[in-house]
Design an enzyme around this catalytic site. Structure first.
Site, PDB file in Angstrom:
ATOM      1  N   ARG A  51       0.790  -1.219   0.000  1.00  0.00           N
ATOM      2  CA  ARG A  51       0.000   0.000   0.000  1.00  0.00           C
ATOM      3  C   ARG A  51       0.827   1.276   0.000  1.00  0.00           C
ATOM      4  O   ARG A  51       0.556   2.208  -0.748  1.00  0.00           O
ATOM      5  CB  ARG A  51      -0.943   0.054   1.214  1.00  0.00           C
ATOM      6  CG  ARG A  51      -2.261  -0.608   0.985  1.00  0.00           C
ATOM      7  CD  ARG A  51      -2.754  -1.204   2.270  1.00  0.00           C
ATOM      8  NE  ARG A  51      -1.841  -2.250   2.670  1.00  0.00           N
ATOM      9  CZ  ARG A  51      -1.965  -3.515   2.305  1.00  0.00           C
ATOM     10  NH1 ARG A  51      -2.976  -3.886   1.593  1.00  0.00           N
ATOM     11  NH2 ARG A  51      -1.068  -4.415   2.667  1.00  0.00           N
ATOM     12  N   THR A  52       1.816   1.350   0.891  1.00  0.00           N
ATOM     13  CA  THR A  52       2.496   2.634   1.031  1.00  0.00           C
ATOM     14  C   THR A  52       3.209   3.003  -0.266  1.00  0.00           C
ATOM     15  O   THR A  52       3.053   4.109  -0.788  1.00  0.00           O
ATOM     16  CB  THR A  52       3.467   2.597   2.228  1.00  0.00           C
ATOM     17  OG1 THR A  52       2.722   2.200   3.378  1.00  0.00           O
ATOM     18  CG2 THR A  52       4.082   3.963   2.477  1.00  0.00           C
ATOM     19  N   LYS A  80      25.348  -3.650  -1.950  1.00  0.00           N
ATOM     20  CA  LYS A  80      26.813  -3.558  -2.103  1.00  0.00           C
ATOM     21  C   LYS A  80      27.444  -2.824  -0.928  1.00  0.00           C
ATOM     22  O   LYS A  80      28.642  -2.580  -0.909  1.00  0.00           O
ATOM     23  CB  LYS A  80      27.148  -2.784  -3.388  1.00  0.00           C
ATOM     24  CG  LYS A  80      26.628  -3.402  -4.659  1.00  0.00           C
ATOM     25  CD  LYS A  80      27.039  -2.504  -5.830  1.00  0.00           C
ATOM     26  CE  LYS A  80      26.448  -3.000  -7.136  1.00  0.00           C
ATOM     27  NZ  LYS A  80      26.634  -1.980  -8.196  1.00  0.00           N
ATOM     28  N   ARG A 101      11.364   3.946   2.950  1.00  0.00           N
ATOM     29  CA  ARG A 101      11.066   2.981   4.021  1.00  0.00           C
ATOM     30  C   ARG A 101      12.313   2.153   4.288  1.00  0.00           C
ATOM     31  O   ARG A 101      12.948   1.658   3.353  1.00  0.00           O
ATOM     32  CB  ARG A 101       9.928   2.058   3.605  1.00  0.00           C
ATOM     33  CG  ARG A 101       9.776   0.882   4.562  1.00  0.00           C
ATOM     34  CD  ARG A 101       8.557   0.062   4.284  1.00  0.00           C
ATOM     35  NE  ARG A 101       7.356   0.789   4.659  1.00  0.00           N
ATOM     36  CZ  ARG A 101       6.132   0.263   4.630  1.00  0.00           C
ATOM     37  NH1 ARG A 101       5.966  -0.988   4.235  1.00  0.00           N
ATOM     38  NH2 ARG A 101       5.082   0.969   5.002  1.00  0.00           N
ATOM     39  N   HIS A 129       5.538   6.090  11.283  1.00  0.00           N
ATOM     40  CA  HIS A 129       4.995   5.916   9.930  1.00  0.00           C
ATOM     41  C   HIS A 129       3.996   7.046   9.697  1.00  0.00           C
ATOM     42  O   HIS A 129       2.778   6.846   9.685  1.00  0.00           O
ATOM     43  CB  HIS A 129       4.317   4.544   9.850  1.00  0.00           C
ATOM     44  CG  HIS A 129       3.940   4.106   8.471  1.00  0.00           C
ATOM     45  ND1 HIS A 129       3.925   4.946   7.375  1.00  0.00           N
ATOM     46  CD2 HIS A 129       3.554   2.883   8.010  1.00  0.00           C
ATOM     47  CE1 HIS A 129       3.547   4.259   6.314  1.00  0.00           C
ATOM     48  NE2 HIS A 129       3.319   3.011   6.670  1.00  0.00           N
TER      49      HIS A 129
HETATM   50  C1  NCD Z   1       2.077  -0.960   8.107  1.00  0.00           C
HETATM   51  C2  NCD Z   1       3.573  -0.789   8.211  1.00  0.00           C
HETATM   52  O1  NCD Z   1       4.301  -0.967   7.229  1.00  0.00           O
HETATM   53  O2  NCD Z   1       3.999  -0.428   9.297  1.00  0.00           O
HETATM   54  N1  NCD Z   1       1.643  -1.156   6.792  1.00  0.00           N
HETATM   55  C3  NCD Z   1       1.335  -0.075   6.022  1.00  0.00           C
HETATM   56  O3  NCD Z   1       2.167   0.730   5.712  1.00  0.00           O
HETATM   57  N2  NCD Z   1       0.070   0.086   5.654  1.00  0.00           N
HETATM   58  C4  NCD Z   1       1.528  -1.951   9.039  1.00  0.00           C
HETATM   59  C5  NCD Z   1       2.107  -3.325   9.053  1.00  0.00           C
HETATM   60  O4  NCD Z   1       2.997  -3.663   8.286  1.00  0.00           O
HETATM   61  O5  NCD Z   1       1.624  -4.103   9.870  1.00  0.00           O
END
Ligand code: NCD
Length: 305
Positions: A51-52, A80, A101, A129
């Site tokens: 999703r993100t 690397k 991320r 997040h």
């Molecule tokens: C979350 C995350 O990556 O922290 N997912 C997301 O971005 N929607 C929640 C999760 O991974 O449980």
């Protein structure tokens, strides 16, 4: 130049403005279709995501911009041994804004120090997040009409769940909020959130282990997955993984106007039978995530439509 590393990087007034822009995007999508023409978004994902990453990409494409990036550490020069600082200096030459991320806490902050483009923290380890929080706030505001006067239950892995940490950070700034923290003892909220965020802001809260007991008083139930990848041993994960399972039977204890949110991915913690309950809002939440990320990209690129 602004970055988004924590939800607190935006004032509540700025959050309101972002959500207003997102509402306008929903009402008038065509107005925004070319607003990022010629701009590029880089997605630097050292950890898995559906999703993100895709919602950022979808958001930029909806704005008429372009996207580039990588979706695993293995497919970048991190494999690397390249540092985050060197990677961001490089990406700053290729893109106008980036979402990153990384499994290590503080990595987006490190990147922001060397970046010449806005850095958006798309999740740093078990820490924060913020764009999930923007999504969650937008969902709550859209469904309930307000962000004040709410009793919010957070259930599951409150220890490692970064979405929970960011959401609590953001919500303590609203009036008359109460938290019910529902977790097994092993996965309780970290001290730095309980003491420095919840207690320091005088927000009432309780910590319980039974979901059924908490359900009747909640306005929002925020379910989370047990964060397997952050456990030190697999046996512990297996012992914890099914600690909560929300099903139709349990939903009978909840108010008619309570909404269930989940950042997703779901594993077992919500039975699929709950998906048909009108109070299940987690797929609507996914949709709101695109609109609020569109609004955020416009803000950080200082584009007004
Ligand atoms: C979350 C995350 O990556 O922290 N997912 C997301 O971005 N929607 C929640 C999760 O991974 O449980």
């Amino acid at each position: 130049m602004r970055h988004l590393l924590s939800p607190l990087d935006l004032s509540t007034q700025e959050l309101e403005q972002l959500m207003d822009v997102a509402d306008d995007i929903i009402a008038n999508p065509a107005k925004y279709a070319e607003s990022c023409k010629g701009k590029k978004l880089a997605t630097l994902f050292y950890e898995p995501s559906t999703r993100t990453r895709l919602s950022f990409e979808s958001a930029m494409l909806n704005l008429g911009g372009s996207i580039l990036g990588f979706s695993s550490a293995d497919s970048s020069s991190a494999a690397k041994g390249e540092s985050v600082s060197d990677t961001i200096r490089t990406v700053s030459c290729y893109a106008d804004i980036c979402a990153m991320r990384h499994p290590k806490e503080g990595s987006a902050f490190v990147a922001s120090r060397k970046s010449t483009i806005p850095v958006i923290n798309a999740g740093d380890g078990g820490h924060q997040h913020p764009t999930q929080t923007l999504t969650d706030l937008m969902t709550i505001r859209s469904l309930k009409g307000h962000l004040n006067n709410l009793t919010i239950g957070l259930c599951g892995d409150l220890k490692f769940g970064r979405t929970v940490h960011s959401l609590i950070n953001a919500l303590v700034r609203y009036d008359n909020i109460k938290f019910v923290l529902i977790s097994p003892n092993e996965l309780r909220i970290p001290d730095y959130i309980r003491e420095d965020v919840i207690k320091a802001n005088n927000v009432p809260f309780s910590e319980v282990s039974q979901l059924e007991d908490a359900l009747p008083e909640l306005d929002i139930l925020y379910m989370t997955r047990v964060q397997r990848e952050r456990f030190f041993n697999e046996e512990e994960y297996i012992r914890m993984k099914d600690c909560y399972i929300l099903n139709s039977e349990k939903m009978k204890f909840a108010k008619e106007d309570m909404f269930v949110l989940h950042p997703l991915p779901r594993v077992n913690e919500i039975s699929i039978e709950v998906d048909d309950d009108p109070r299940a809002a987690y797929f609507r939440q996914v949709q709101y995530g695109v609109y609020i990320r569109m609004a955020l990209i416009l803000k950080l690129l200082e584009i007004t439509v």
